[in-house]
Scaffold this active site. Sequence first.
Site, mmCIF file in Angstrom:
data_model
loop_
_atom_site.group_PDB
_atom_site.id
_atom_site.type_symbol
_atom_site.label_atom_id
_atom_site.label_comp_id
_atom_site.label_asym_id
_atom_site.label_seq_id
_atom_site.Cartn_x
_atom_site.Cartn_y
_atom_site.Cartn_z
ATOM 1 N N TYR A 1 66.964 -28.001 -23.907
ATOM 2 C CA TYR A 1 65.557 -27.071 -23.676
ATOM 3 C C TYR A 1 65.740 -26.166 -22.580
ATOM 4 O O TYR A 1 65.177 -24.743 -22.846
ATOM 5 C CB TYR A 1 64.955 -28.373 -23.328
ATOM 6 C CG TYR A 1 63.410 -27.992 -23.001
ATOM 7 C CD1 TYR A 1 62.558 -27.758 -23.933
ATOM 8 C CD2 TYR A 1 62.960 -27.933 -21.685
ATOM 9 C CE1 TYR A 1 61.103 -27.569 -23.854
ATOM 10 C CE2 TYR A 1 61.495 -27.457 -21.337
ATOM 11 C CZ TYR A 1 60.668 -27.421 -22.470
ATOM 12 O OH TYR A 1 59.456 -27.286 -22.315
ATOM 13 N N LYS B 1 65.018 -22.141 -22.873
ATOM 14 C CA LYS B 1 64.135 -21.554 -22.112
ATOM 15 C C LYS B 1 64.394 -20.339 -21.432
ATOM 16 O O LYS B 1 63.944 -19.508 -21.033
ATOM 17 C CB LYS B 1 63.117 -22.647 -21.149
ATOM 18 C CG LYS B 1 62.509 -23.587 -22.024
ATOM 19 C CD LYS B 1 61.425 -23.062 -23.052
ATOM 20 C CE LYS B 1 60.358 -23.896 -23.415
ATOM 21 N NZ LYS B 1 59.435 -23.533 -24.163
HETATM 22 N N1 NAD Z 1 53.105 -29.428 -21.509
HETATM 23 C C1 NAD Z 1 53.814 -28.783 -20.446
HETATM 24 O O1 NAD Z 1 53.608 -29.137 -19.351
HETATM 25 C C2 NAD Z 1 54.800 -27.779 -20.624
HETATM 26 C C3 NAD Z 1 55.644 -27.454 -19.504
HETATM 27 C C4 NAD Z 1 56.585 -26.368 -19.682
HETATM 28 C C5 NAD Z 1 56.704 -25.832 -20.870
HETATM 29 N N2 NAD Z 1 55.893 -26.131 -21.943
HETATM 30 C C6 NAD Z 1 56.051 -25.493 -23.172
HETATM 31 O O2 NAD Z 1 54.751 -25.162 -23.664
HETATM 32 C C7 NAD Z 1 55.005 -25.116 -25.055
HETATM 33 C C8 NAD Z 1 53.503 -26.298 -25.673
HETATM 34 O O3 NAD Z 1 53.831 -27.291 -25.115
HETATM 35 P P1 NAD Z 1 52.729 -28.365 -25.270
HETATM 36 O O4 NAD Z 1 53.019 -29.278 -24.092
HETATM 37 O O5 NAD Z 1 51.385 -27.955 -25.814
HETATM 38 O O6 NAD Z 1 53.499 -29.252 -26.628
HETATM 39 P P2 NAD Z 1 52.793 -30.066 -28.010
HETATM 40 O O7 NAD Z 1 53.826 -31.009 -28.618
HETATM 41 O O8 NAD Z 1 51.454 -30.686 -27.612
HETATM 42 O O9 NAD Z 1 52.495 -28.944 -28.919
HETATM 43 C C9 NAD Z 1 53.778 -28.388 -29.455
HETATM 44 C C10 NAD Z 1 53.426 -27.778 -30.839
HETATM 45 O O10 NAD Z 1 54.550 -27.043 -31.530
HETATM 46 C C11 NAD Z 1 54.450 -27.273 -32.867
HETATM 47 N N3 NAD Z 1 55.857 -27.106 -33.350
HETATM 48 C C12 NAD Z 1 56.986 -28.052 -33.129
HETATM 49 N N4 NAD Z 1 57.957 -27.338 -33.947
HETATM 50 C C13 NAD Z 1 57.604 -26.361 -34.639
HETATM 51 C C14 NAD Z 1 58.161 -25.399 -35.442
HETATM 52 N N5 NAD Z 1 59.391 -25.608 -35.775
HETATM 53 N N6 NAD Z 1 57.339 -24.446 -36.064
HETATM 54 C C15 NAD Z 1 56.119 -24.447 -35.803
HETATM 55 N N7 NAD Z 1 55.374 -25.220 -34.893
HETATM 56 C C16 NAD Z 1 56.143 -26.306 -34.409
HETATM 57 C C17 NAD Z 1 54.169 -28.827 -33.070
HETATM 58 O O11 NAD Z 1 53.712 -29.002 -34.402
HETATM 59 C C18 NAD Z 1 52.997 -28.991 -31.913
HETATM 60 O O12 NAD Z 1 51.632 -28.636 -32.569
HETATM 61 C C19 NAD Z 1 56.165 -25.402 -25.477
HETATM 62 O O13 NAD Z 1 57.167 -24.651 -25.759
HETATM 63 C C20 NAD Z 1 56.766 -26.327 -24.112
HETATM 64 O O14 NAD Z 1 58.276 -26.027 -24.368
HETATM 65 C C21 NAD Z 1 55.086 -27.066 -21.770
#
Ligand code: NAD
Length: 312
Positions: A169, A173
């Site tokens: 990851y 990133k």
């Molecule tokens: N939530 C946090 O605090 C946090 C922190 C750092 C980074 N992020 C990043 O933010 C982004 C969103 O995170 P989140 O917490 O909303 O996650 P989440 O799991 O709630 O949502 C992620 C979405 O991506 C979709 N997805 C996964 N693989 C896929 C693919 N191959 N093709 C199309 N869609 C796909 C899933 O179906 C899901 O709807 C991610 O990239 C995550 O790494 C989140």
Amino acid sequence: MSLGDAAHLEGKNIVVTGAGNGIGRAIALACAAEGANVVVADYGVSIDGSNPSSDVPDAVVAEIAATGGTAIAVAGDVSEMAVGQRIVDAAVDNWGTVDGVVCVAGIVRERMLFNMSEEEFDQVVGVHLKGHFTLYKAASAVMRKQETGGSLIGFTSGAFVASTAQANYSAAKGGIVSLTRSAAFALKKYGINANCIAPAAMTRMSENVPFEIEAGSPEAIAPLAVWLMSDMARDVTAQIYTCTGKRIAVWNQPLEIRHMWADDGEAFTVEEIANKLPATIGDEEMPMFADLDRRMKEMAEAQSSAGVNSGA
Ligand SMILES: NC(=O)c1ccc[n+]([C@@H]2O[C@H](COP(=O)([O-])OP(=O)(O)OC[C@H]3O[C@@H](n4cnc5c(N)ncnc54)[C@H](O)[C@@H]3O)[C@@H](O)[C@H]2O)c1
């Protein structure tokens, strides 16, 4: 959350990947509320990438339609070139342009580096890093021909600096940061800006993080994405912004900070490096090391209280 009265994205056509859940869903809803037509792109998978379902993006399209907004769903895996193209085509074929691309789709497969399988590495890097390339490539090909340019937004993470049990990851990133900087650099002359958001929000993905994080709601991340795609931020490019909802921070730009020259003006010997480097340019401590013991302890406690013994 109030996004104010003015519609900041009126007439724009925006693509949001990962729009079925969490932060992506919140951004898709906000874009529609701000007057944009929205492609809701999502594979509908669980946090480890399994069990795809097209019901997930369909549900968000229905939510947007219920508020009077315009959206269409595209179900598919963003790590596939054809899917990236299909998502961009959906905007162009239906509405004529693609003005903003927000790459939010992501999964996690956590494991210590020495236990990580090739599949766990490839899948995570595929969804995150290649999942940005597929969209950036297809969209920039359209945007460079539009007089109005466009906006690319990548989703990175504070974990791009380093992460204990997420080398896959973290590498993805970090790659997203470099890919987005390269996009900003190459596409500036076409009026395309490219920036990254490193979010922290309470979602299904973040709820298992084994140490305390400063995180707000997914909806609280959306205003930054809206602003970056709006005409107000046309000249903002090559930036990484942390956003925890109530706090936004900008990251430094990578640059060399000290240098030294070889005595003969051509090349260093190993001895010359050993004698000169520590005293002249030295090295730089990674700030996260100061927090390593606490993170390892909290991770071990979280694993033992969950009864986990996975080698993660
Ligand atoms: N939530 C946090 O605090 C946090 C922190 C750092 C980074 N992020 C990043 O933010 C982004 C969103 O995170 P989140 O917490 O909303 O996650 P989440 O799991 O709630 O949502 C992620 C979405 O991506 C979709 N997805 C996964 N693989 C896929 C693919 N191959 N093709 C199309 N869609 C796909 C899933 O179906 C899901 O709807 C991610 O990239 C995550 O790494 C989140």
